[in-house]
Design a protein around this motif. Structure first.
Motif, short mmCIF file in Angstrom:
data_model
loop_
_atom_site.label_atom_id
_atom_site.label_comp_id
_atom_site.label_asym_id
_atom_site.label_seq_id
_atom_site.Cartn_x
_atom_site.Cartn_y
_atom_site.Cartn_z
N LYS A 79 0.92 -1.21 0.28
CA LYS A 79 -0.06 -0.15 -0.04
C LYS A 79 1.04 1.38 0.02
O LYS A 79 1.89 1.16 0.77
CB LYS A 79 -0.96 0.12 1.20
CG LYS A 79 -1.91 -0.96 1.28
CD LYS A 79 -2.84 -0.76 2.58
CE LYS A 79 -3.91 -1.77 2.59
NZ LYS A 79 -4.78 -1.55 3.81
N ALA A 80 0.46 2.30 -0.61
CA ALA A 80 1.08 3.67 -0.40
C ALA A 80 1.01 4.26 0.76
O ALA A 80 0.24 3.83 1.60
CB ALA A 80 0.34 4.63 -1.53
N ALA A 81 2.17 4.79 1.42
CA ALA A 81 2.29 5.32 2.68
C ALA A 81 1.04 6.09 2.91
O ALA A 81 0.37 6.15 4.22
CB ALA A 81 3.51 5.93 2.77
N GLU A 82 0.46 7.07 2.00
CA GLU A 82 -0.51 7.84 2.41
C GLU A 82 -1.54 7.25 2.47
O GLU A 82 -2.45 7.51 3.45
CB GLU A 82 -0.50 8.76 1.22
CG GLU A 82 0.42 9.71 0.76
CD GLU A 82 1.54 9.13 -0.08
OE1 GLU A 82 1.39 7.89 -0.57
OE2 GLU A 82 2.79 9.77 -0.31
N ASP A 83 -2.01 6.11 1.89
CA ASP A 83 -3.27 5.35 2.07
C ASP A 83 -3.18 4.60 3.31
O ASP A 83 -4.33 4.45 4.29
CB ASP A 83 -3.45 4.10 1.09
CG ASP A 83 -3.52 4.81 -0.35
OD1 ASP A 83 -3.91 5.87 -0.34
OD2 ASP A 83 -3.34 4.12 -1.29
N PHE A 85 -1.40 5.62 6.05
CA PHE A 85 -1.83 6.47 7.13
C PHE A 85 -3.09 6.94 7.25
O PHE A 85 -3.67 7.29 8.37
CB PHE A 85 -0.55 7.65 6.99
CG PHE A 85 0.63 7.44 7.33
CD1 PHE A 85 1.05 6.72 8.62
CD2 PHE A 85 1.54 7.65 6.41
CE1 PHE A 85 2.29 6.50 8.65
CE2 PHE A 85 3.04 7.36 6.71
CZ PHE A 85 3.25 6.70 7.92
N ALA A 86 -3.82 7.24 6.14
CA ALA A 86 -5.03 7.49 6.19
C ALA A 86 -5.95 6.54 6.75
O ALA A 86 -6.91 7.02 7.71
CB ALA A 86 -5.60 7.93 4.56
N GLU A 87 -5.82 5.20 6.44
CA GLU A 87 -6.50 4.27 7.06
C GLU A 87 -6.37 4.29 8.68
O GLU A 87 -7.24 4.18 9.66
CB GLU A 87 -6.11 2.93 6.61
CG GLU A 87 -6.65 2.47 5.38
CD GLU A 87 -6.28 1.10 4.69
OE1 GLU A 87 -5.85 0.39 5.87
OE2 GLU A 87 -6.20 0.89 3.60
#
Length: 96
Positions: A79-83, A85-87
Motif C-alpha cells: 500500500k502507498a504510505a499515504e493510504d 496513514f489515512a486508514e
C-alpha cells in the motif's frame, strides 16, 4: 570458525580442564563442541562471540524482511504510505 580437529572434546575432558578450555575459548573465539558418550551434545562459546552470532542472526532476519517487503511491492501487494496513514487516522478517529 570451528576446527574439527581441535574444537571437539568430551564433556568429561571439559569438566577436568574447564579453566584451560575456557581460556582457550576466549582467546580463539572458536566454539567448542562437547560430546557425551561419543555423540555431539553441546556447544560452548564465549559471550562476545555468542552476542555477535545473535546480532548476525537479527541482521539476517531484518534483511529477509526487507527483501520480502520489496518483493511484495514489486508484485503490487503493498500500500502507498499515504493510504496506510489515512486508514490509521480513520481508525483512530472512529475509536474516539
Amino acid at each position: 570458525m570451528l576446527n574439527l580437529t581441535q574444537d571437539i572434546r568430551s564433556l568429561t575432558e571439559f569438566k577436568r580442564n574447564t579453566t584451560e578450555l575456557v581460556e582457550n575459548l576466549k582467546r580463539t573465539k572458536h566454539p567448542l563442541v562437547l560430546t557425551v558418550n561419543g555423540k555431539t551434545e553441546l556447544v560452548v562459546q564465549d559471550v562476545q562471540s555468542y552476542q555477535e552470532l545473535l546480532d548476525a542472526a537479527e541482521l539476517l532476519k531484518t534483511l529477509r524482511g526487507i527483501k520480502r517487503g520489496l518483493q511484495q511491492m514489486k508484485e503490487g501487494q503493498g500500500k502507498a504510505a499515504e493510504d496506510l496513514f489515512a486508514e490509521m487516522f480513520d481508525q483512530l478517529d472512529n475509536a474516539s
